[in-house]
Motif scaffolding. Structure first.
Motif, PDB file in Angstrom:
ATOM      1  N   GLU A  90       0.711  -1.116   0.186  1.00 56.48           N
ATOM      2  CA  GLU A  90       0.321   0.041   0.234  1.00 56.48           C
ATOM      3  C   GLU A  90       1.002   0.772  -0.216  1.00 56.48           C
ATOM      4  N   ALA A  96       0.798   1.004  -7.774  1.00 61.04           N
ATOM      5  CA  ALA A  96      -0.546   0.707  -7.180  1.00 61.04           C
ATOM      6  C   ALA A  96      -1.316   0.839  -8.232  1.00 61.04           C
ATOM      7  N   THR A 106      -8.611  -5.054  -6.219  1.00 57.46           N
ATOM      8  CA  THR A 106      -7.926  -5.536  -4.866  1.00 57.46           C
ATOM      9  C   THR A 106      -8.930  -6.392  -4.238  1.00 57.46           C
ATOM     10  N   ARG A 109      -5.918  -7.659   1.861  1.00 53.97           N
ATOM     11  CA  ARG A 109      -5.326  -6.863   2.171  1.00 53.97           C
ATOM     12  C   ARG A 109      -3.682  -7.961   2.877  1.00 53.97           C
TER      13      ARG A 109
END
Length: 183
Positions: A90, A96, A106, A109
């Motif tokens: 991140e 990204a 996405t 995480r």
């Protein structure tokens, strides 16, 4: 943000073997005849994964990262692969953004965990002599959405000096307990 990458021959060969990297699908791009960028691609069944990618600082801003994504994605589609995966920190918003520009979204995480032994706690760890046993257990009982390199198939690539450990119903695999940093 992703950090510098330095591979000697043995370390790169180990990564290729453990992660199932297909050197025929991977790329090294040259700028003025000198290696300037690389993309390592692994395959499993109908999925492919960009295992690692980097561009040397002097060659950034020339569109090399986009080239490392574009051609392999098109080739993956032509081969009939259904998924093409990658991971990004991140804290690396430019990477990204590049991935989103190429159609990536996405999924979840990645989370880092840290453990410790409370003072006075009994030693509960039990060694599992064959890392493949840990890999089999993760494949059978692990979360189906584990990152590629942590799922059971990915763990099967580890052999000595990797060390499997068990604590009750939990298992862990240390890639090299003799190294300066556990992974």
């Amino acid at each position: 943000v992703g950090g510098s990458v330095a591979f000697d021959e043995a370390r790169l060969a180990g990564l290729v073997a453990r992660q199932g990297i297909d050197l025929g699908l991977s790329r090294v791009l040259l700028a003025d005849g000198v290696p300037a960028a690389f993309g390592l691609v692994a395959r499993r069944g109908s999925s492919a994964r960009l295992m690692a990618m980097g561009v040397v600082p002097a060659a950034r801003g020339r569109g090399l990262a986009g080239r490392l994504l574009g051609a392999p994605l098109a080739e993956a589609g032509a081969r009939g692969e259904r998924r093409y995966l990658l991971e990004v920190l991140e804290q690396n918003p430019s990477a990204a953004a590049l991935y989103r520009k190429h159609g990536f979204g996405t999924l979840g995480r990645l989370v880092g965990l840290e453990g410790f032994d409370p003072p006075g706690a009994p030693a509960l760890l039990e060694e599992q002599p064959d890392p493949a046993e840990v890999a089999w257990l993760v494949a059978r009982h692990g979360d189906p959405d584990l990152p590629w390199q942590l799922d059971g198939v990915g763990l099967l690539g580890f052999g000595p000096p990797a060390l499997g450990l068990r604590c009750g119903p939990s298992y862990a695999l240390l890639s090299d307990p003799r190294g300066p940093q556990l992974q």
